[in-house]
Design an enzyme around this catalytic site. Structure first.
Site, short mmCIF file in Angstrom:
data_model
loop_
_atom_site.label_atom_id
_atom_site.label_comp_id
_atom_site.label_asym_id
_atom_site.label_seq_id
_atom_site.Cartn_x
_atom_site.Cartn_y
_atom_site.Cartn_z
N ARG A 293 -9.28 8.16 -0.80
CA ARG A 293 -10.22 8.57 0.25
C ARG A 293 -11.08 9.71 -0.25
O ARG A 293 -10.67 10.48 -1.13
CB ARG A 293 -9.45 9.01 1.51
CG ARG A 293 -8.74 7.87 2.21
CD ARG A 293 -8.17 8.33 3.53
NE ARG A 293 -9.21 8.50 4.52
CZ ARG A 293 -9.45 7.65 5.52
NH1 ARG A 293 -8.71 6.57 5.69
NH2 ARG A 293 -10.42 7.87 6.36
N HIS B 193 -5.60 3.69 -1.58
CA HIS B 193 -6.93 4.07 -1.06
C HIS B 193 -7.24 5.49 -1.51
O HIS B 193 -6.60 6.44 -1.05
CB HIS B 193 -6.88 3.97 0.48
CG HIS B 193 -8.18 4.22 1.16
ND1 HIS B 193 -8.32 4.07 2.52
CD2 HIS B 193 -9.41 4.60 0.70
CE1 HIS B 193 -9.58 4.35 2.86
NE2 HIS B 193 -10.25 4.68 1.77
N HIS C 136 -3.75 -4.50 7.82
CA HIS C 136 -3.83 -3.33 8.71
C HIS C 136 -2.95 -3.53 9.93
O HIS C 136 -3.09 -4.50 10.67
CB HIS C 136 -5.26 -2.99 9.16
CG HIS C 136 -5.41 -1.50 9.38
ND1 HIS C 136 -4.95 -0.89 10.52
CD2 HIS C 136 -5.89 -0.53 8.60
CE1 HIS C 136 -5.19 0.41 10.42
NE2 HIS C 136 -5.73 0.66 9.25
N ARG D 213 -6.83 12.86 1.12
CA ARG D 213 -5.72 13.28 2.00
C ARG D 213 -4.37 12.70 1.55
O ARG D 213 -3.34 13.24 1.87
CB ARG D 213 -6.00 12.92 3.45
CG ARG D 213 -5.92 11.45 3.75
CD ARG D 213 -6.08 11.16 5.21
NE ARG D 213 -7.44 11.40 5.68
CZ ARG D 213 -7.94 10.86 6.79
NH1 ARG D 213 -7.16 10.10 7.55
NH2 ARG D 213 -9.17 11.08 7.16
N HIS D 214 -4.40 11.58 0.82
CA HIS D 214 -3.11 11.09 0.28
C HIS D 214 -3.24 10.86 -1.23
O HIS D 214 -2.82 11.70 -2.00
CB HIS D 214 -2.52 9.91 1.07
CG HIS D 214 -3.49 8.91 1.63
ND1 HIS D 214 -4.36 8.21 0.83
CD2 HIS D 214 -3.69 8.48 2.90
CE1 HIS D 214 -5.07 7.38 1.59
NE2 HIS D 214 -4.70 7.54 2.85
N ASP E 39 -0.05 4.49 -0.10
CA ASP E 39 -0.74 5.73 0.30
C ASP E 39 0.20 6.73 0.98
O ASP E 39 0.10 7.94 0.76
CB ASP E 39 -1.86 5.44 1.30
CG ASP E 39 -3.02 4.68 0.68
OD1 ASP E 39 -3.08 4.57 -0.56
OD2 ASP E 39 -3.87 4.21 1.46
N HIS E 40 1.06 6.20 1.86
CA HIS E 40 1.80 7.14 2.70
C HIS E 40 3.03 7.75 2.02
O HIS E 40 3.64 8.67 2.56
CB HIS E 40 2.09 6.52 4.06
CG HIS E 40 0.80 6.27 4.78
ND1 HIS E 40 -0.07 7.30 5.09
CD2 HIS E 40 0.18 5.13 5.16
CE1 HIS E 40 -1.16 6.79 5.66
NE2 HIS E 40 -1.03 5.48 5.71
N GLU F 156 -8.73 0.73 -2.94
CA GLU F 156 -9.60 0.75 -1.76
C GLU F 156 -10.51 1.98 -1.86
O GLU F 156 -10.05 3.06 -2.25
CB GLU F 156 -8.77 0.85 -0.49
CG GLU F 156 -7.93 -0.38 -0.23
CD GLU F 156 -7.04 -0.23 0.99
OE1 GLU F 156 -6.32 -1.17 1.29
OE2 GLU F 156 -7.06 0.85 1.62
N THR G 132 -6.98 6.58 10.34
CA THR G 132 -6.84 5.49 9.38
C THR G 132 -8.12 4.69 9.43
O THR G 132 -9.05 5.05 10.15
CB THR G 132 -5.59 4.63 9.71
OG1 THR G 132 -5.47 3.58 8.74
CG2 THR G 132 -5.67 4.02 11.10
N THR G 133 -8.19 3.61 8.63
CA THR G 133 -9.43 2.85 8.56
C THR G 133 -9.64 2.07 9.86
O THR G 133 -8.96 1.08 10.11
CB THR G 133 -9.38 1.88 7.35
OG1 THR G 133 -8.94 2.61 6.22
CG2 THR G 133 -10.73 1.28 7.07
N GLU H 161 -11.27 -9.20 3.07
CA GLU H 161 -9.99 -8.88 3.71
C GLU H 161 -10.29 -8.69 5.19
O GLU H 161 -11.12 -7.85 5.56
CB GLU H 161 -9.37 -7.61 3.10
CG GLU H 161 -8.04 -7.28 3.78
CD GLU H 161 -7.22 -6.22 3.06
OE1 GLU H 161 -7.35 -6.08 1.83
OE2 GLU H 161 -6.46 -5.52 3.76
N ASN I 296 0.86 -1.19 0.00
CA ASN I 296 0.00 0.00 0.00
C ASN I 296 0.90 1.24 0.00
O ASN I 296 1.70 1.43 0.93
CB ASN I 296 -0.90 -0.04 1.24
CG ASN I 296 -1.84 1.15 1.33
OD1 ASN I 296 -1.42 2.28 1.07
ND2 ASN I 296 -3.07 0.92 1.70
#
Ligand code: PXP
Length: 252
Positions: A50, A48, A202, A54-55, A14-15, A78, A108-109, A159, A12
């Site tokens: 969102r 993801h 996660h 935000r990312h 995203d970050h 996602e 986060t989720t 998942e 992932n």
């Protein structure tokens, strides 16, 4: 080593986008990060989109889909189970779509999607996405009610949310971690018996991934925050390779 098939590692990214957005420019580019992750052995890329962007942003998603198309590596998008996201997913046609719960105030989720409660919303979305050529995954807690509901939506995959397990271990609460792990193991078995493919993710780290990777029916692990953070110290290649080793060690 046994001849067990290892779970796929979805990275992932995203970050990488979180870091880019902190300065408002173009660097570091999450798509370049995804390309590097693929070169370093990622079996899939997860992102993801969102609702608050935000990312990952819309243009990142388009470029990620192009990269995954070019390399043949699956993209797992996602998204929240809402109509504007469904439209984007239908236009993007990623290999897989994972529906997740989303609240704007969360960091986060947190927790899984309430598929049992949202059944009437989720089921037609699953149908539309599958008819459009994407595999569909539902990110849920390992609760019997949610797994049974997921199976009736027509989704291909669930998942399972491993965040509570990771938190219990972080807190040193091994009794609680043991209970959650047991629920995850039972949830995986139930889902597999219902014909669902099972993924997990996660909060996974080098230290806690082993017991999750050890569950034989878990086919894919999606890992982001820890891998991207650790790559500051050991590079993305070092972090991905070490994570793959931890997964292989757990699956032995
Ligand atoms: N799987 C799902 C469905 C997620 O929403 C996330 C977080 O975006 C992850 C896996 C990865 O979690 P983490 O960043 O804690 O590794």
């Amino acid at each position: 080593m046994s001849d067990q098939v290892l779970p796929r590692l979805g990275v992932n990214i995203d970050h990488i986008a979180t870091l880019r957005n902190a300065r408002g420019g173009a660097h570091p580019d999450p798509v370049a990060g995804a390309r590097e992750a693929i070169a370093c052995g990622a079996d899939g890329i997860t992102a993801h989109l969102r609702e608050d962007r935000r990312h990952i942003r819309d243009e990142d998603l388009e470029r990620l889909q192009a990269l995954c198309h070019e390399t043949g590596v699956p993209l797992n998008m996602e998204m929240a189970a809402v109509d504007p996201m469904l439209k984007i997913a239908l236009a993007t046609k990623p290999h897989a779509v994972c529906m997740v719960p989303e609240r704007r105030e969360e960091r986060t989720t947190e927790g899984g999607l309430d598929v049992a409660g949202l059944h009437n919303i989720v089921t037609p979305m699953v149908r539309d996405l599958r008819e459009n050529g994407s595999r569909v995954s539902l990110f849920i807690e390992a609760a019997e009610r949610q797994i049974m509901a997921a199976a009736t939506t027509g989704a291909d995959i669930i998942e399972l949310h491993t965040g509570a397990y990771a938190h219990a271990l972080d807190d040193g609460d091994t009794a609680r971690a043991g209970e959650i792990l047991k629920a995850l193991q039972q949830g995986v078995k139930l889902a597999a018996s219902l014909g669902l493919e099972v993924h997990a993710g996660h909060g996974l780290t080098f230290d806690n991934v082993g017991d999750i990777a050890a569950i034989p029916e878990v086919m894919e692990l999606n890992i982001g925050h820890f891998l991207i953070g650790e790559s500051v110290f050991m590079g993305l290649r070092g972090a991905i390779e070490k994570m793959r080793d931890c997964i292989a060690e757990g699956r032995k």
